[in-house]
Scaffold this motif. Sequence first.
Motif, PDB file in Angstrom:
ATOM      1  N   GLU A  31       0.830  -1.183   0.000  1.00 26.25           N
ATOM      2  CA  GLU A  31       0.000   0.000   0.000  1.00 26.25           C
ATOM      3  C   GLU A  31       0.876   1.248   0.000  1.00 26.25           C
ATOM      4  OE1 GLU A  31      -2.121  -0.797   3.723  1.00 26.25           O
ATOM      5  OE2 GLU A  31      -1.199   1.030   4.525  1.00 26.25           O
ATOM      6  N   LYS A  32       0.230   2.376  -0.332  1.00 26.22           N
ATOM      7  CA  LYS A  32       0.940   3.647  -0.394  1.00 26.22           C
ATOM      8  C   LYS A  32       0.003   4.704   0.158  1.00 26.22           C
ATOM      9  CE  LYS A  32       2.951   6.744  -3.860  1.00 26.22           C
ATOM     10  NZ  LYS A  32       3.099   6.970  -5.305  1.00 26.22           N
ATOM     11  N   ARG A  33       0.520   5.523   1.091  1.00 24.95           N
ATOM     12  CA  ARG A  33      -0.318   6.551   1.689  1.00 24.95           C
ATOM     13  C   ARG A  33       0.265   7.928   1.390  1.00 24.95           C
ATOM     14  NH1 ARG A  33      -2.523   6.202   7.836  1.00 24.95           N
ATOM     15  NH2 ARG A  33      -3.321   4.263   6.993  1.00 24.95           N
ATOM     16  N   GLN A  36      -0.364  12.268   2.010  1.00 24.38           N
ATOM     17  CA  GLN A  36      -1.138  13.265   2.733  1.00 24.38           C
ATOM     18  C   GLN A  36      -0.785  14.646   2.194  1.00 24.38           C
ATOM     19  OE1 GLN A  36       0.138  12.333   6.745  1.00 24.38           O
ATOM     20  NE2 GLN A  36       1.423  14.163   6.803  1.00 24.38           N
ATOM     21  N   TYR A  78      -5.955  12.804   3.137  1.00 19.56           N
ATOM     22  CA  TYR A  78      -5.182  11.582   3.007  1.00 19.56           C
ATOM     23  C   TYR A  78      -5.702  10.731   1.839  1.00 19.56           C
ATOM     24  CZ  TYR A  78      -3.925  12.865   7.782  1.00 19.56           C
ATOM     25  OH  TYR A  78      -3.485  13.535   8.895  1.00 19.56           O
ATOM     26  N   GLU A 118      -5.087   6.705   0.488  1.00 15.76           N
ATOM     27  CA  GLU A 118      -4.419   5.424   0.710  1.00 15.76           C
ATOM     28  C   GLU A 118      -4.702   4.509  -0.475  1.00 15.76           C
ATOM     29  OE1 GLU A 118      -4.378   2.868   4.607  1.00 15.76           O
ATOM     30  OE2 GLU A 118      -5.994   2.167   3.302  1.00 15.76           O
ATOM     31  N   LYS A 171      -4.140   0.677  -2.049  1.00 12.31           N
ATOM     32  CA  LYS A 171      -3.725  -0.704  -1.793  1.00 12.31           C
ATOM     33  C   LYS A 171      -3.624  -1.405  -3.145  1.00 12.31           C
ATOM     34  CE  LYS A 171      -5.499  -1.278   2.869  1.00 12.31           C
ATOM     35  NZ  LYS A 171      -6.423  -1.983   3.763  1.00 12.31           N
TER      36      LYS A 171
END
Lengths: 163, 360
Positions: free
Chosen positions: A141-143, A145, B189, B191, B193
């Motif tokens: 996964e990659k987050r 912000q 944010y 996210e 996956k």
Amino acid sequence: MKLKKIAAVAASLGMLFSVGAASERVFGYNVGLTASADYEFEFVDEEDDSGDTADAYEDADDGYAETEDYSTSSYAAKPVKTFNPVRSFFISLIIGIVVAFIVVSIMKSSMKSVHQKTGASDYRKENGIKLRVNTDSYLGEKREQTPIARVNTVPMNNPNIRK
Amino acid sequence: MSDIIEYKCPACAGKLEFDSGSQKMKCPFCESVFDVDSLKEHDNALENSKPDEMKWESEAGSDWKDGETEGMRVYTCKSCGGEIIIDSTTAASKCPYCDNPVVMSGNFSGDLKPDYVIPFKYDKEAAKKALKNHISGRKLLPKVFKDQNHIDEIKGVYVPVWLFDAEAEANMLYKAEKIKRWSDEKFSYTERKFFSLQREGTVDFECVPVDGSTKMKDELMESIEPFNFNEAVEFQTAYLSGFLADKYDVSAEDSVERANKRIKNTTQQIIDSTVHGYDVVNKESGNIKLHNAKAKYALYPVWLLNTTWNGNKYTFAMNGQTGKFVGDLPVDSGAAAKWFFVIAAGVTAACFGLSLLLGL
């Protein structure tokens, strides 16, 4: 063909209801007297002679006039809608042309019924689908912000702000 | 001269025709009905058929040029003696002089014999009615198309088709993402996956038809599908009587590419439909293989109508088994313009009235 007719009717209704939102409204202001301050008036004293009554009333009228001016400069205004028929007609005309184009295009497309088949789904054997491998593997996964930019609502030179 | 098969009525010696309503041979003169199986003995003639004997006759003072007579055959009608000149692929027709149905057995002998035939279930009257329904209510159709004179030009034709059975094996690899978004007071944010998806499986197909005649447009033939093969019967020439029929002139090898394309597209769609629950899906690699591919030769029933309007030829077709009717219709530009202005004026008036109402 039925689905196309329903789509054409829905598009027409959508266009019709958009007319109300597109109508131009011009706002004007009328003077509205709300509460009037009484400190501008000169009260008529009961002990005064009657000769002074006229003057007192005259002064009161002046005070009333000043009150009226004060009220005019206040924010007590009510918006009133006015109608622009020319602009509304042109908007209606554009909507009419778009709806007519959609409907006639649907009528034209229904005149063509010869199409090449892209698949052979009609000839698939009953229960003829067998899925041997059906795996979903998680890779990672990659987050990310992003900071939210703040907007200052209070003017810098406002005298009411104590520094 | 090739043998011509004619089925005579035992009661009145009239010419028998296959009746789509009763699915039996019927005499149009005395209304007698006979079972098709009882006429099987006529088909024994196919096994003992002799090679074609070409006999060319030319008018006095004119000679055929080289190559001009290729693809043409001459037959003599047994009823009236009239000479019928037709192309080499026609296997059943009618005598233009006495309207007698004839079947050219030579075109259905040996390797050319079809495996199956789907008999006609709808007759000429049903085809006429279907055409009327097809053109009724068409606001943009020119008035000449509604002329009754065109309805009689309908021909029942058995079209040669190749039927392909196959087992398609697919192996697909996908890359997919699930995306989630949210925010608080300071940050927004995102996210992501990442997933790797693998799909392997088989899809079975049977009797995928491909038009085996250059005279019949592939698009037209595919538009009247599907045909239900469960109602197909073993081929007998008796079914052809009263209708036109052609033998194939496109081989199975030339037709298989079209069948492969259709099978591959459907297999791809089915495998893709097993992937769900993701926001983004990309196909990384994949292949489709065909196993146990077989081809059968059959005749499928089609009603055809040809007409000409404004210098353009229009062809309509009806599935002789299911009754599905297709055909591109000409558009009257004047009618289209009239409808455009009427609808535009009506909607404009309605919108303007509504805006007046809302403006009050």
